[in-house]
Design an enzyme around this catalytic site. Structure first.
Site, PDB file in Angstrom:
ATOM      1  N   ASN A 117       0.812  -1.235   0.000  1.00 28.53           N
ATOM      2  CA  ASN A 117       0.000   0.000   0.000  1.00 28.53           C
ATOM      3  C   ASN A 117       0.840   1.278   0.000  1.00 28.53           C
ATOM      4  O   ASN A 117       0.477   2.260  -0.635  1.00 28.53           O
ATOM      5  CB  ASN A 117      -1.030  -0.015   1.131  1.00 28.53           C
ATOM      6  CG  ASN A 117      -0.428  -0.117   2.497  1.00 28.53           C
ATOM      7  OD1 ASN A 117       0.611  -0.741   2.681  1.00 28.53           O
ATOM      8  ND2 ASN A 117      -1.057   0.497   3.464  1.00 28.53           N
ATOM      9  N   GLY A 190       2.362  -6.006   7.225  1.00 27.45           N
ATOM     10  CA  GLY A 190       1.352  -6.624   6.358  1.00 27.45           C
ATOM     11  C   GLY A 190       0.123  -7.006   7.157  1.00 27.45           C
ATOM     12  O   GLY A 190      -0.154  -6.430   8.214  1.00 27.45           O
ATOM     13  N   SER A 191      -0.583  -8.000   6.646  1.00 29.18           N
ATOM     14  CA  SER A 191      -1.865  -8.364   7.269  1.00 29.18           C
ATOM     15  C   SER A 191      -1.649  -9.209   8.530  1.00 29.18           C
ATOM     16  O   SER A 191      -0.609  -9.856   8.693  1.00 29.18           O
ATOM     17  CB  SER A 191      -2.696  -9.170   6.266  1.00 29.18           C
ATOM     18  OG  SER A 191      -1.982 -10.341   5.906  1.00 29.18           O
ATOM     19  N   GLU A 212       4.130  -5.314  12.189  1.00 23.90           N
ATOM     20  CA  GLU A 212       3.329  -4.102  11.951  1.00 23.90           C
ATOM     21  C   GLU A 212       2.123  -4.547  11.132  1.00 23.90           C
ATOM     22  O   GLU A 212       2.225  -4.758   9.927  1.00 23.90           O
ATOM     23  CB  GLU A 212       4.158  -3.063  11.163  1.00 23.90           C
ATOM     24  CG  GLU A 212       5.361  -2.515  11.913  1.00 23.90           C
ATOM     25  CD  GLU A 212       4.982  -1.455  12.948  1.00 23.90           C
ATOM     26  OE1 GLU A 212       3.833  -0.977  12.955  1.00 23.90           O
ATOM     27  OE2 GLU A 212       5.854  -1.117  13.767  1.00 23.90           O
ATOM     28  N   CYS A 246      -3.028   1.664   6.322  1.00 22.67           N
ATOM     29  CA  CYS A 246      -3.280   0.848   7.519  1.00 22.67           C
ATOM     30  C   CYS A 246      -3.919   1.658   8.643  1.00 22.67           C
ATOM     31  O   CYS A 246      -4.649   1.111   9.462  1.00 22.67           O
ATOM     32  CB  CYS A 246      -1.988   0.213   8.004  1.00 22.67           C
ATOM     33  SG  CYS A 246      -0.701   1.423   8.344  1.00 22.67           S
ATOM     34  N   GLU A 336     -11.174  -5.544   8.094  1.00 22.41           N
ATOM     35  CA  GLU A 336     -10.516  -4.275   7.759  1.00 22.41           C
ATOM     36  C   GLU A 336     -10.940  -3.894   6.338  1.00 22.41           C
ATOM     37  O   GLU A 336     -10.817  -4.710   5.421  1.00 22.41           O
ATOM     38  CB  GLU A 336      -8.997  -4.482   7.817  1.00 22.41           C
ATOM     39  CG  GLU A 336      -8.198  -3.246   7.513  1.00 22.41           C
ATOM     40  CD  GLU A 336      -6.679  -3.523   7.495  1.00 22.41           C
ATOM     41  OE1 GLU A 336      -6.280  -4.698   7.416  1.00 22.41           O
ATOM     42  OE2 GLU A 336      -5.925  -2.551   7.556  1.00 22.41           O
TER      43      GLU A 336
HETATM   44  P1  NAD Z   1       0.056  -9.190   3.123  1.00 22.05           P
HETATM   45  O1  NAD Z   1       0.141  -9.691   4.513  1.00 22.05           O
HETATM   46  O2  NAD Z   1      -0.824  -9.887   2.155  1.00 22.05           O
HETATM   47  O3  NAD Z   1       1.513  -9.140   2.442  1.00 22.05           O
HETATM   48  C1  NAD Z   1       2.632  -8.588   3.088  1.00 22.05           C
HETATM   49  C2  NAD Z   1       3.871  -9.286   2.587  1.00 22.05           C
HETATM   50  O4  NAD Z   1       3.798 -10.667   2.916  1.00 22.05           O
HETATM   51  C3  NAD Z   1       4.086  -9.201   1.086  1.00 22.05           C
HETATM   52  O5  NAD Z   1       5.449  -8.910   0.826  1.00 22.05           O
HETATM   53  C4  NAD Z   1       3.720 -10.585   0.589  1.00 22.05           C
HETATM   54  O6  NAD Z   1       4.471 -11.000  -0.525  1.00 22.05           O
HETATM   55  C5  NAD Z   1       3.998 -11.486   1.759  1.00 22.05           C
HETATM   56  N1  NAD Z   1       3.081 -12.630   1.808  1.00 22.05           N
HETATM   57  C6  NAD Z   1       1.800 -12.678   1.383  1.00 22.05           C
HETATM   58  N2  NAD Z   1       1.262 -13.904   1.623  1.00 22.05           N
HETATM   59  C7  NAD Z   1       2.237 -14.642   2.202  1.00 22.05           C
HETATM   60  C8  NAD Z   1       2.309 -15.989   2.685  1.00 22.05           C
HETATM   61  N3  NAD Z   1       1.279 -16.816   2.601  1.00 22.05           N
HETATM   62  N4  NAD Z   1       3.476 -16.412   3.228  1.00 22.05           N
HETATM   63  C9  NAD Z   1       4.525 -15.580   3.316  1.00 22.05           C
HETATM   64  N5  NAD Z   1       4.511 -14.289   2.871  1.00 22.05           N
HETATM   65  C10 NAD Z   1       3.392 -13.839   2.327  1.00 22.05           C
HETATM   66  O7  NAD Z   1      -0.330  -7.637   3.268  1.00 22.05           O
HETATM   67  P2  NAD Z   1      -0.641  -6.619   2.117  1.00 22.05           P
HETATM   68  O8  NAD Z   1      -1.913  -7.017   1.451  1.00 22.05           O
HETATM   69  O9  NAD Z   1       0.571  -6.423   1.273  1.00 22.05           O
HETATM   70  O10 NAD Z   1      -0.844  -5.263   2.946  1.00 22.05           O
HETATM   71  C11 NAD Z   1      -2.072  -4.918   3.512  1.00 22.05           C
HETATM   72  C12 NAD Z   1      -2.108  -5.222   4.997  1.00 22.05           C
HETATM   73  O11 NAD Z   1      -0.961  -4.662   5.631  1.00 22.05           O
HETATM   74  C13 NAD Z   1      -3.295  -4.563   5.681  1.00 22.05           C
HETATM   75  O12 NAD Z   1      -3.812  -5.429   6.652  1.00 22.05           O
HETATM   76  C14 NAD Z   1      -2.695  -3.335   6.348  1.00 22.05           C
HETATM   77  O13 NAD Z   1      -3.427  -2.846   7.447  1.00 22.05           O
HETATM   78  C15 NAD Z   1      -1.361  -3.847   6.734  1.00 22.05           C
HETATM   79  N6  NAD Z   1      -0.413  -2.741   6.880  1.00 22.05           N
HETATM   80  C16 NAD Z   1       0.072  -2.454   8.102  1.00 22.05           C
HETATM   81  C17 NAD Z   1       0.931  -1.388   8.247  1.00 22.05           C
HETATM   82  C18 NAD Z   1       1.513  -1.021   9.587  1.00 22.05           C
HETATM   83  O14 NAD Z   1       2.463  -0.247   9.605  1.00 22.05           O
HETATM   84  N7  NAD Z   1       1.014  -1.529  10.684  1.00 22.05           N
HETATM   85  C19 NAD Z   1       1.296  -0.624   7.141  1.00 22.05           C
HETATM   86  C20 NAD Z   1       0.766  -0.968   5.913  1.00 22.05           C
HETATM   87  C21 NAD Z   1      -0.070  -2.041   5.774  1.00 22.05           C
END
Ligand code: NAD
Length: 460
Positions: A117, A190-191, A212, A246, A336
């Site tokens: 994002n 990430g998520s 995070e 996020c 979310e």
């Molecule tokens: P995601 O968890 O799908 O992906 C994050 C990372 O993990 C990516 O690099 C992806 O390649 C990797 N990934 C995805 N699936 C995986 C798996 N099964 N095994 C290992 N690695 C895997 O998150 P997203 O869709 O990229 O981002 C959105 C989420 O991130 C939202 O929930 C948002 O709230 C959160 N977010 C949090 C912050 C924060 O600072 N707290 C900031 C931005 C986004």
């Protein structure tokens, strides 16, 4: 990239770290300057890539992706010398002649996994802390923003020795290969769902980590709030990056006496910020992928659309949309949202707000618009969140002195500025006994006399 290639990169980083160069203050400062130079040189290609991936407006690309790491670099360079200094501890009765101190040590080889994002900001901000802390870093950018990931990888390869910093592009398979290897620290953004996968992988090697994660950030608009200002801020927070933030306002709880005025003000500000047709606005981003587009449109099914609701799959455009949630616990109030949809519900007493927040997982932020102290008296002591922001949304994240992080389901650990330096170092105790003969009483054979002496000391 094959699994073997990944293993070779990690091996090269281990060798680089073992040479001890990254520990030096001068090296860290030079590499921070080098990162700033790289970001400035790549400002245009990064902005173009962000536009290609999600039509990120040029203004948002600069302020939220380019400027943030640059500001953090300059803040970090200003304070790094002090942060690296040992902390001295007072002498105690039991160790009157010992020098007791702690030093912040680099963790070593670090894995940084970034989301899509804010793909530049969320890869580079942890990197600033990691460089400052004296680590070697391997970055895994998100595959969901391929253009940006590719430019970021090119930038890092051009400016840094891959033993020191490298990017590994890839999707789930590559991330799984990465997670099979051992690091000294993992920083994941990430998520919540993937955060659990990362934590399980880290547990295998007892690797410490920061998570995070995401969540549903509620906004409370009190009866005495400045409705016009609240609506303008909240619409901006919901629509910046098309809501894919996020810490975006996820839903609003507005006092029932202000609900109509608040909705009217939100409608006005959608127009003042994005024009009569937001699809034509150059300041309004697109949804990152078809699957996220379908998920968001799915959240609107069966809901009362108060304003907006139009969408165009070809462009991955979804209009800024106000929703009046319908039915018992609809999906839009469970997961979310991460898009430009804003459910609005009303409350009559503050205790309903507290009960609502307590019934959901702890968010990254709680936003409060109110003049009186319902906020402090009722909401802060009875809820949990990474942050509370009063009469403002999103902006607290740009303060380099404040920690940024979640609690519970929104993650653990924090970074930005000194908090990032702390996350990427570990505290090592250095204890130097200067007059060992003074502690001779501790050795056997023990006697009643020395026991009496020790008891006296403990009483002191
Ligand atoms: P995601 O968890 O799908 O992906 C994050 C990372 O993990 C990516 O690099 C992806 O390649 C990797 N990934 C995805 N699936 C995986 C798996 N099964 N095994 C290992 N690695 C895997 O998150 P997203 O869709 O990229 O981002 C959105 C989420 O991130 C939202 O929930 C948002 O709230 C959160 N977010 C949090 C912050 C924060 O600072 N707290 C900031 C931005 C986004």
């Amino acid at each position: 990239m094959t699994q073997k290639d990944i293993q070779n990169r990690i091996a090269a980083q281990r060798t680089f770290f073992s040479q001890n160069t990254t520990r030096e203050y001068r090296f860290r400062m030079d590499q921070l300057s080098c990162l700033a130079k790289a970001i400035r040189a790549y400002e245009k290609p990064l902005a173009n890539a962000l536009h290609a991936d999600m039509k990120k407006p040029a203004f948002e690309a600069f302020t939220s992706e380019i400027a943030v790491p640059l500001l953090d670099i300059s803040f970090t360079k200003k304070h790094l010398k002090r942060w690296m200094k040992p902390t001295r501890y007072k002498k105690t009765a039991l160790s009157p002649f010992a020098k007791a101190q702690t030093i912040p040590e680099p963790r070593g080889n670090v894995l940084i996994i970034a989301p899509w994002n804010y793909p530049v900001h969320l890869a580079l901000l942890p990197l600033v802390s990691s460089i400052a802390a004296g680590n070697c870093s391997l970055i895994k950018p998100s595959e969901i923003t391929p253009e940006t990931s590719q430019v970021l990888t090119q930038m890092i390869a051009e400016y840094f020795d891959p033993g020191f910093i490298t990017c590994v592009e890839g999707a789930v398979q590559e991330t799984q290969w990465l997670l099979e290897e051992q690091y000294d620290y993992i920083f994941f953004t990430g998520s919540t769902h993937v955060g659990k996968i990362v934590m399980r992988a880290a547990a295998k090697h007892l690797t410490p980590l920061t998570l995070e994660l995401g969540g549903k950030c509620p906004v409370i608009v009190g009866a005495d709030a400045n409705i016009n200002q609240a609506a303008k801020d909240i619409i901006w927070g919901t629509c910046a990056n098309a809501g894919q933030t996020c810490v975006a306002p996820d839903h609003v709880l507005v006092h029932q006496s202000q609900k109509d005025a608040f909705i009217a003000a939100c409608k006005t500000h959608i127009h003042t910020l994005y024009g009569k047709d937001p699809q034509k606005s150059p300041d309004y981003a697109r949804i990152v992928s078809d699957s996220h587009f379908d998920r968001l449109v799915g959240l609107l099914e069966g809901q009362d659309i108060v304003c907006g609701g139009t969408h165009n799959k070809k462009e991955r455009y979804i209009a800024p949309t106000l929703v009046s949630p319908k039915g018992k616990n609809p999906k839009i109030m469970q997961e979310e949202i991460f898009g430009p949809l804003l459910p609005i519900i009303s409350f009559s007493q503050t205790k309903e707000v507290v009960a609502h927040i307590q019934s959901h997982p702890s968010p990254l932020a709680i936003y409060l618009y109110a003049k009186k102290s319902i906020t402090k008296d009722m909401i802060i002591p009875h809820t949990k969140s990474g942050a509370v922001s009063v009469n403002s949304v999103l902006s607290y994240t740009a303060h380099p002195g404040l920690p940024f992080g979640g609690v519970g389901d929104s993650g653990f650990g924090a970074y930005h500025g000194k908090h990032g330096f702390d996350a990427f170092t570990y505290t090592r105790t250095i204890y130097t006994q200067n007059r060992p003969q003074r502690s001779a009483f501790r050795f056997p054979p023990y006697s009643a006399k020395t026991l009496g002496l020790v008891k006296k000391l403990f009483r002191i």
